[in-house]
Design a protein around this motif. Structure first.
Motif, PDB file in Angstrom:
ATOM      1  N   PHE A   1       0.420  -1.183   7.204  1.00 56.91           N
ATOM      2  CA  PHE A   1       1.644  -0.830   6.489  1.00 56.91           C
ATOM      3  C   PHE A   1       2.808  -1.734   6.880  1.00 56.91           C
ATOM      4  CE2 PHE A   1      -0.590   3.163   5.655  1.00 56.91           C
ATOM      5  CZ  PHE A   1      -0.293   3.332   4.311  1.00 56.91           C
ATOM      6  N   GLY A   2       2.826  -2.161   8.144  1.00 58.44           N
ATOM      7  CA  GLY A   2       3.910  -3.038   8.582  1.00 58.44           C
ATOM      8  C   GLY A   2       3.884  -4.389   7.904  1.00 58.44           C
ATOM      9  N   VAL A   3       2.731  -5.014   7.851  1.00 55.76           N
ATOM     10  CA  VAL A   3       2.614  -6.337   7.238  1.00 55.76           C
ATOM     11  C   VAL A   3       2.717  -6.238   5.717  1.00 55.76           C
ATOM     12  CG1 VAL A   3       1.063  -8.317   6.911  1.00 55.76           C
ATOM     13  CG2 VAL A   3       1.323  -7.297   9.168  1.00 55.76           C
ATOM     14  N   ALA A   4       2.132  -5.193   5.125  1.00 52.05           N
ATOM     15  CA  ALA A   4       2.176  -5.044   3.664  1.00 52.05           C
ATOM     16  C   ALA A   4       3.588  -4.812   3.156  1.00 52.05           C
ATOM     17  CB  ALA A   4       1.268  -3.898   3.228  1.00 52.05           C
ATOM     18  N   GLY A   5       4.394  -4.067   3.904  1.00 48.59           N
ATOM     19  CA  GLY A   5       5.741  -3.777   3.442  1.00 48.59           C
ATOM     20  C   GLY A   5       6.810  -4.677   4.008  1.00 48.59           C
ATOM     21  N   ALA A   6       6.413  -5.683   4.795  1.00 46.70           N
ATOM     22  CA  ALA A   6       7.396  -6.563   5.422  1.00 46.70           C
ATOM     23  C   ALA A   6       8.166  -7.381   4.398  1.00 46.70           C
ATOM     24  CB  ALA A   6       6.707  -7.483   6.432  1.00 46.70           C
ATOM     25  N   SER A   7       7.508  -7.795   3.348  1.00 45.19           N
ATOM     26  CA  SER A   7       8.200  -8.619   2.344  1.00 45.19           C
ATOM     27  C   SER A   7       9.175  -7.800   1.495  1.00 45.19           C
ATOM     28  CB  SER A   7       7.182  -9.312   1.440  1.00 45.19           C
ATOM     29  OG  SER A   7       6.412  -8.340   0.762  1.00 45.19           O
ATOM     30  N   ASP A   8       8.941  -6.511   1.348  1.00 45.09           N
ATOM     31  CA  ASP A   8       9.830  -5.646   0.563  1.00 45.09           C
ATOM     32  C   ASP A   8      10.910  -4.989   1.409  1.00 45.09           C
ATOM     33  OD1 ASP A   8       8.385  -6.238  -1.727  1.00 45.09           O
ATOM     34  OD2 ASP A   8       7.050  -4.497  -1.487  1.00 45.09           O
TER      35      ASP A   8
ATOM     36  N   ALA B   1       7.634  -6.787  13.091  1.00 44.66           N
ATOM     37  CA  ALA B   1       9.028  -7.157  13.269  1.00 44.66           C
ATOM     38  C   ALA B   1       9.210  -8.659  13.069  1.00 44.66           C
ATOM     39  CB  ALA B   1       9.530  -6.732  14.632  1.00 44.66           C
ATOM     40  N   LEU B   2       8.293  -9.464  13.588  1.00 45.82           N
ATOM     41  CA  LEU B   2       8.368 -10.906  13.459  1.00 45.82           C
ATOM     42  C   LEU B   2       8.248 -11.345  11.998  1.00 45.82           C
ATOM     43  CD1 LEU B   2       8.449 -13.571  15.112  1.00 45.82           C
ATOM     44  CD2 LEU B   2       5.959 -13.547  15.025  1.00 45.82           C
ATOM     45  N   VAL B   3       7.329 -10.721  11.245  1.00 44.93           N
ATOM     46  CA  VAL B   3       7.136 -11.086   9.839  1.00 44.93           C
ATOM     47  C   VAL B   3       8.330 -10.653   8.991  1.00 44.93           C
ATOM     48  CG1 VAL B   3       5.732 -10.611   7.786  1.00 44.93           C
ATOM     49  CG2 VAL B   3       4.622 -11.132   9.947  1.00 44.93           C
ATOM     50  N   GLN B   4       8.850  -9.461   9.249  1.00 44.74           N
ATOM     51  CA  GLN B   4       9.942  -8.942   8.410  1.00 44.74           C
ATOM     52  C   GLN B   4      11.267  -9.666   8.708  1.00 44.74           C
ATOM     53  OE1 GLN B   4      10.127  -4.761   7.976  1.00 44.74           O
ATOM     54  NE2 GLN B   4      12.142  -4.756   7.077  1.00 44.74           N
ATOM     55  N   LEU B   5      11.519  -9.980   9.947  1.00 43.36           N
ATOM     56  CA  LEU B   5      12.789 -10.588  10.291  1.00 43.36           C
ATOM     57  C   LEU B   5      12.812 -12.097  10.068  1.00 43.36           C
ATOM     58  CD1 LEU B   5      13.637  -8.581  13.514  1.00 43.36           C
ATOM     59  CD2 LEU B   5      14.494  -8.216  11.191  1.00 43.36           C
TER      60      LEU B   5
ATOM     61  N   ALA C   1      -5.176   4.655  14.260  1.00 44.25           N
ATOM     62  CA  ALA C   1      -3.772   4.767  13.849  1.00 44.25           C
ATOM     63  C   ALA C   1      -3.023   3.458  14.093  1.00 44.25           C
ATOM     64  CB  ALA C   1      -3.103   5.916  14.588  1.00 44.25           C
ATOM     65  N   SER C   2      -3.427   2.703  15.109  1.00 43.17           N
ATOM     66  CA  SER C   2      -2.751   1.419  15.347  1.00 43.17           C
ATOM     67  C   SER C   2      -3.060   0.406  14.243  1.00 43.17           C
ATOM     68  CB  SER C   2      -3.149   0.856  16.716  1.00 43.17           C
ATOM     69  OG  SER C   2      -4.493   0.456  16.721  1.00 43.17           O
ATOM     70  N   THR C   3      -4.216   0.547  13.606  1.00 38.58           N
ATOM     71  CA  THR C   3      -4.494  -0.327  12.457  1.00 38.58           C
ATOM     72  C   THR C   3      -3.596   0.025  11.280  1.00 38.58           C
ATOM     73  OG1 THR C   3      -6.283   1.086  11.662  1.00 38.58           O
ATOM     74  CG2 THR C   3      -6.887  -0.702  13.145  1.00 38.58           C
ATOM     75  N   LEU C   4      -3.203   1.297  11.155  1.00 40.78           N
ATOM     76  CA  LEU C   4      -2.250   1.679  10.111  1.00 40.78           C
ATOM     77  C   LEU C   4      -0.885   1.045  10.359  1.00 40.78           C
ATOM     78  CD1 LEU C   4      -3.055   5.467   9.606  1.00 40.78           C
ATOM     79  CD2 LEU C   4      -3.639   3.572   8.094  1.00 40.78           C
ATOM     80  N   VAL C   5      -0.516   0.937  11.626  1.00 39.70           N
ATOM     81  CA  VAL C   5       0.752   0.275  11.964  1.00 39.70           C
ATOM     82  C   VAL C   5       0.728  -1.163  11.451  1.00 39.70           C
ATOM     83  CG1 VAL C   5       2.215  -0.515  13.872  1.00 39.70           C
ATOM     84  CG2 VAL C   5       1.133   1.729  13.996  1.00 39.70           C
TER      85      VAL C   5
ATOM     86  N   ILE D   1       9.996   0.130   8.990  1.00 40.57           N
ATOM     87  CA  ILE D   1      10.197   1.587   9.044  1.00 40.57           C
ATOM     88  C   ILE D   1       8.844   2.301   9.033  1.00 40.57           C
ATOM     89  CG2 ILE D   1      11.135   3.562   7.799  1.00 40.57           C
ATOM     90  CD1 ILE D   1      13.363   1.689   6.826  1.00 40.57           C
ATOM     91  N   ALA D   2       7.944   1.882   8.121  1.00 35.91           N
ATOM     92  CA  ALA D   2       6.617   2.497   8.058  1.00 35.91           C
ATOM     93  C   ALA D   2       5.828   2.208   9.334  1.00 35.91           C
ATOM     94  CB  ALA D   2       5.858   1.979   6.841  1.00 35.91           C
ATOM     95  N   ALA D   3       5.924   0.991   9.824  1.00 38.72           N
ATOM     96  CA  ALA D   3       5.211   0.640  11.054  1.00 38.72           C
ATOM     97  C   ALA D   3       5.745   1.442  12.235  1.00 38.72           C
ATOM     98  CB  ALA D   3       5.339  -0.855  11.325  1.00 38.72           C
ATOM     99  N   GLY D   4       7.048   1.657  12.275  1.00 42.44           N
ATOM    100  CA  GLY D   4       7.632   2.452  13.365  1.00 42.44           C
ATOM    101  C   GLY D   4       7.170   3.900  13.325  1.00 42.44           C
ATOM    102  N   ALA D   5       7.079   4.467  12.110  1.00 43.30           N
ATOM    103  CA  ALA D   5       6.606   5.851  11.988  1.00 43.30           C
ATOM    104  C   ALA D   5       5.153   5.970  12.432  1.00 43.30           C
ATOM    105  CB  ALA D   5       6.765   6.319  10.545  1.00 43.30           C
TER     106      ALA D   5
END
Length: 186
Positions: free
Chosen positions: A103-110, A181-185, A96-100, A115-119
Motif C-alpha cells: 500500500f505504501g509504494v502503490a499510493g506513494a505517487s498519489d 517515505a523515500l518514494v513518496q518524498l 502485515a509488513s508486506t501490506l505496508v 498514511i496507508a503504510a503508517g496505518a
C-alpha cells in the motif's frame, strides 16, 4: 410462656400402604417379616485397570495396612500454547509488513501511500511484537524445570520460529515504511 406440645412415642408399625399398591420386587423391597434386605458389598478388584497409550503408571506402591495402592502416572508432555500463538502472530506480522510495502509504494505517487503504510505499520508492529513476546515467553516456559507430577512443555522449535518471525516482521515493517517515505518524498 408458651406450652410445648406433649411428646408422643413413635409408632413401631409403619403406616399401611394404600389399597392396590404393591412394592416393586428387588433387593430393597419391603418385607413385612423384617427389615429390607441389603445386597452384599463386592470387594474392589485386586489389580489396577490396564493402562492406555496416554497414561502409563510410572510406579505403583502399596499403602501399608490397607488393600490400596498409590499409582504415580507418567504425564505426557504438552506443546506450549505460547509457542503456537507466538508462531501464528509472528507469521501474521510478516504478512502485515508486506501490506505496508504494497500500500505504501502503490499510493506513494498519489500522496496517500505514507498514511496507508503508517496505518498498516502500526498493525504489523503490534502483531510482530506480540509474536516476539509470546516466543520469548514460550522459551521461558519450556526451559523451566518440571518437578514430579507437573506438566512438561515442549515446542522449542515453534518458540524459536515465533521469535524469528516476530523480529523479521518488525524489521520488514521498518524497511517498508522507510522505502515508502523515500518514494513518496522524492
Amino acid at each position: 410462656m408458651t406450652e410445648q406440645p406433649e411428646a408422643r412415642p413413635l409408632s413401631a408399625d409403619p403406616a399401611p400402604a394404600p389399597e392396590g399398591y404393591h412394592s416393586p420386587p428387588g433387593p430393597y423391597s419391603v418385607d413385612p417379616a423384617g427389615p429390607p434386605a441389603v445386597p452384599p458389598v463386592q470387594p474392589a478388584p485386586a489389580r489396577p485397570p490396564a493402562a492406555d497409550e496416554r497414561w502409563r503408571p510410572r510406579s505403583v506402591s502399596a499403602v501399608p495396612g490397607t488393600p490400596f495402592g498409590l499409582v504415580e502416572l507418567e504425564v505426557p508432555p504438552v506443546t506450549s500454547g505460547y509457542a503456537i500463538g507466538g508462531l501464528v502472530a509472528g507469521i501474521g506480522g510478516v504478512l502485515a509488513s508486506t501490506l505496508v510495502l504494497c500500500f505504501g509504494v502503490a499510493g506513494a505517487s498519489d500522496g496517500w501511500g505514507l498514511i496507508a503504510a503508517g496505518a498498516f505499520a502500526l498493525l504489523a508492529g503490534a502483531v510482530s511484537l506480540a509474536g516476539l513476546g509470546l516466543g520469548v515467553g514460550a522459551r521461558r516456559q519450556i526451559r523451566r524445570a518440571a518437578g514430579t507430577g507437573t506438566i512438561r512443555f515442549t515446542g522449542r522449535g515453534p518458540a524459536l520460529a515465533a521469535i524469528v518471525c516476530g523480529a523479521a516482521g518488525l524489521l520488514l515493517t521498518l524497511l517498508s515504511l522507510g522505502l515508502t517515505a523515500l518514494v513518496q518524498l522524492s
